[in-house]
Design a protein around this motif. Structure first.
Motif, PDB file in Angstrom:
ATOM      1  N   TRP A  36       0.914  -1.276   0.143  1.00  0.00           N
ATOM      2  CA  TRP A  36      -0.014  -0.026  -0.097  1.00  0.00           C
ATOM      3  C   TRP A  36       0.922   1.213  -0.054  1.00  0.00           C
ATOM      4  O   TRP A  36       1.873   1.147   0.811  1.00  0.00           O
ATOM      5  CB  TRP A  36      -0.880   0.097   1.318  1.00  0.00           C
ATOM      6  CG  TRP A  36      -2.095  -1.054   1.455  1.00  0.00           C
ATOM      7  CD1 TRP A  36      -1.828  -2.215   1.896  1.00  0.00           C
ATOM      8  CD2 TRP A  36      -3.377  -0.985   0.142  1.00  0.00           C
ATOM      9  NE1 TRP A  36      -3.157  -2.910   1.472  1.00  0.00           N
ATOM     10  CE2 TRP A  36      -4.083  -2.006   0.805  1.00  0.00           C
ATOM     11  CE3 TRP A  36      -3.729  -0.069  -0.216  1.00  0.00           C
ATOM     12  CZ2 TRP A  36      -5.493  -2.174   0.199  1.00  0.00           C
ATOM     13  CZ3 TRP A  36      -5.055  -0.053  -0.761  1.00  0.00           C
ATOM     14  CH2 TRP A  36      -5.782  -1.357  -0.601  1.00  0.00           C
ATOM     15  N   TYR A  37       0.552   1.988  -0.795  1.00  0.00           N
ATOM     16  CA  TYR A  37       1.190   3.483  -0.837  1.00  0.00           C
ATOM     17  C   TYR A  37       0.038   4.548  -0.838  1.00  0.00           C
ATOM     18  O   TYR A  37      -1.075   4.140  -0.919  1.00  0.00           O
ATOM     19  CB  TYR A  37       1.854   3.768  -2.103  1.00  0.00           C
ATOM     20  CG  TYR A  37       3.253   2.929  -2.446  1.00  0.00           C
ATOM     21  CD1 TYR A  37       3.084   1.688  -2.915  1.00  0.00           C
ATOM     22  CD2 TYR A  37       4.290   3.607  -2.734  1.00  0.00           C
ATOM     23  CE1 TYR A  37       4.316   0.903  -3.149  1.00  0.00           C
ATOM     24  CE2 TYR A  37       5.415   2.939  -2.956  1.00  0.00           C
ATOM     25  CZ  TYR A  37       5.489   1.679  -3.176  1.00  0.00           C
ATOM     26  OH  TYR A  37       6.467   1.084  -3.445  1.00  0.00           O
ATOM     27  N   ARG A  38       0.383   5.751  -0.341  1.00  0.00           N
ATOM     28  CA  ARG A  38      -0.491   6.724  -0.251  1.00  0.00           C
ATOM     29  C   ARG A  38       0.115   8.096  -0.859  1.00  0.00           C
ATOM     30  O   ARG A  38       1.552   8.244  -0.735  1.00  0.00           O
ATOM     31  CB  ARG A  38      -0.920   6.979   1.138  1.00  0.00           C
ATOM     32  CG  ARG A  38       0.220   7.375   2.108  1.00  0.00           C
ATOM     33  CD  ARG A  38      -0.402   7.389   3.712  1.00  0.00           C
ATOM     34  NE  ARG A  38       0.869   7.616   4.682  1.00  0.00           N
ATOM     35  CZ  ARG A  38       0.306   7.737   5.966  1.00  0.00           C
ATOM     36  NH1 ARG A  38      -0.737   7.328   6.361  1.00  0.00           N
ATOM     37  NH2 ARG A  38       1.144   7.888   6.633  1.00  0.00           N
ATOM     38  N   ARG A  45       4.696   9.936  -3.607  1.00  0.00           N
ATOM     39  CA  ARG A  45       4.065   8.682  -3.195  1.00  0.00           C
ATOM     40  C   ARG A  45       4.824   8.110  -2.113  1.00  0.00           C
ATOM     41  O   ARG A  45       5.816   7.883  -2.289  1.00  0.00           O
ATOM     42  CB  ARG A  45       3.686   7.920  -4.233  1.00  0.00           C
ATOM     43  CG  ARG A  45       2.685   6.902  -3.854  1.00  0.00           C
ATOM     44  CD  ARG A  45       2.295   6.100  -5.125  1.00  0.00           C
ATOM     45  NE  ARG A  45       1.564   6.812  -6.159  1.00  0.00           N
ATOM     46  CZ  ARG A  45       0.651   6.830  -7.300  1.00  0.00           C
ATOM     47  NH1 ARG A  45       0.684   5.349  -7.505  1.00  0.00           N
ATOM     48  NH2 ARG A  45       0.037   7.265  -7.901  1.00  0.00           N
ATOM     49  N   VAL A  48       3.359   2.795   2.573  1.00  0.00           N
ATOM     50  CA  VAL A  48       2.852   2.660   3.926  1.00  0.00           C
ATOM     51  C   VAL A  48       3.159   1.407   4.298  1.00  0.00           C
ATOM     52  O   VAL A  48       3.562   1.179   5.502  1.00  0.00           O
ATOM     53  CB  VAL A  48       1.168   2.833   3.955  1.00  0.00           C
ATOM     54  CG1 VAL A  48       0.551   2.733   5.170  1.00  0.00           C
ATOM     55  CG2 VAL A  48       0.989   4.133   3.182  1.00  0.00           C
ATOM     56  N   ASP A  89      -3.255  11.042   8.071  1.00  0.00           N
ATOM     57  CA  ASP A  89      -3.367   9.779   7.093  1.00  0.00           C
ATOM     58  C   ASP A  89      -4.260  10.142   6.187  1.00  0.00           C
ATOM     59  O   ASP A  89      -4.411   9.204   5.300  1.00  0.00           O
ATOM     60  CB  ASP A  89      -4.043   8.773   8.305  1.00  0.00           C
ATOM     61  CG  ASP A  89      -3.359   8.276   9.292  1.00  0.00           C
ATOM     62  OD1 ASP A  89      -3.669   7.951  10.214  1.00  0.00           O
ATOM     63  OD2 ASP A  89      -1.925   7.949   8.943  1.00  0.00           O
ATOM     64  N   TYR A  93      -5.089   6.358  -1.198  1.00  0.00           N
ATOM     65  CA  TYR A  93      -4.218   5.098  -0.947  1.00  0.00           C
ATOM     66  C   TYR A  93      -4.153   4.336  -2.281  1.00  0.00           C
ATOM     67  O   TYR A  93      -5.283   4.096  -2.899  1.00  0.00           O
ATOM     68  CB  TYR A  93      -4.855   4.274   0.268  1.00  0.00           C
ATOM     69  CG  TYR A  93      -4.357   5.070   1.380  1.00  0.00           C
ATOM     70  CD1 TYR A  93      -5.048   6.226   1.960  1.00  0.00           C
ATOM     71  CD2 TYR A  93      -3.752   4.308   2.381  1.00  0.00           C
ATOM     72  CE1 TYR A  93      -4.607   6.803   3.058  1.00  0.00           C
ATOM     73  CE2 TYR A  93      -3.099   4.983   3.659  1.00  0.00           C
ATOM     74  CZ  TYR A  93      -3.722   6.124   3.895  1.00  0.00           C
ATOM     75  OH  TYR A  93      -3.359   6.913   5.107  1.00  0.00           O
TER      76      TYR A  93
END
Length: 121
Positions: A36-38, A45, A48, A89, A93
């Motif tokens: 997972w990236y955000r 980017r 995560v 946060d 995502y």
């Protein structure tokens, strides 16, 4: 054709929880590491969390203790459970996976379209 589709994003209050899902669809492929990236506007980017096919997970320091990444290899699906959410946060995502098509020599990076998470009261 292989596609990654994320779901589970939305608006959540600070301190709340949500669970993101990423499902791979298609045929004749195998998935190696998933992640997972955000990303927030104006920033790069950020990774995560990642998980190997065998289930070994790693997390960025900012989510350690609040996030759990998991996967179901039989369903070609990955999850991200996030608790104690903070305004920082807030991001889009993205699901990422290293996928090798059957008979192919190499593995390639695949990305989902992203799911927005907003943490706000």
């Amino acid at each position: 054709q292989v596609q990654l589709v994320e779901s589970g994003g939305g608006l959540v209050q600070p301190g709340g929880s949500l669970r993101l899902s990423c499902a791979a669809s298609g045929s004749d492929f195998s998935i190696n590491t998933m992640a997972w990236y955000r990303q927030v506007p104006g920033k790069q980017r950020e990774l995560v969390a990642s998980i190997t096919r065998r289930g070994s997970a790693e997390y960025v320091d900012s989510v350690k203790g609040r996030a759990t990444i998991s996967r179901d290899n039989a369903k070609n699906t990955m999850y991200l459970q996030m608790n104690s959410l903070k305004p920082e946060d807030t991001a889009v995502y993205y699901c990422n996976a290293g996928i090798r098509r059957t008979l192919a020599l190499y593995e390639y990076d695949y990305w989902g379209q992203g799911t927005r998470v907003t943490v706000s009261s």
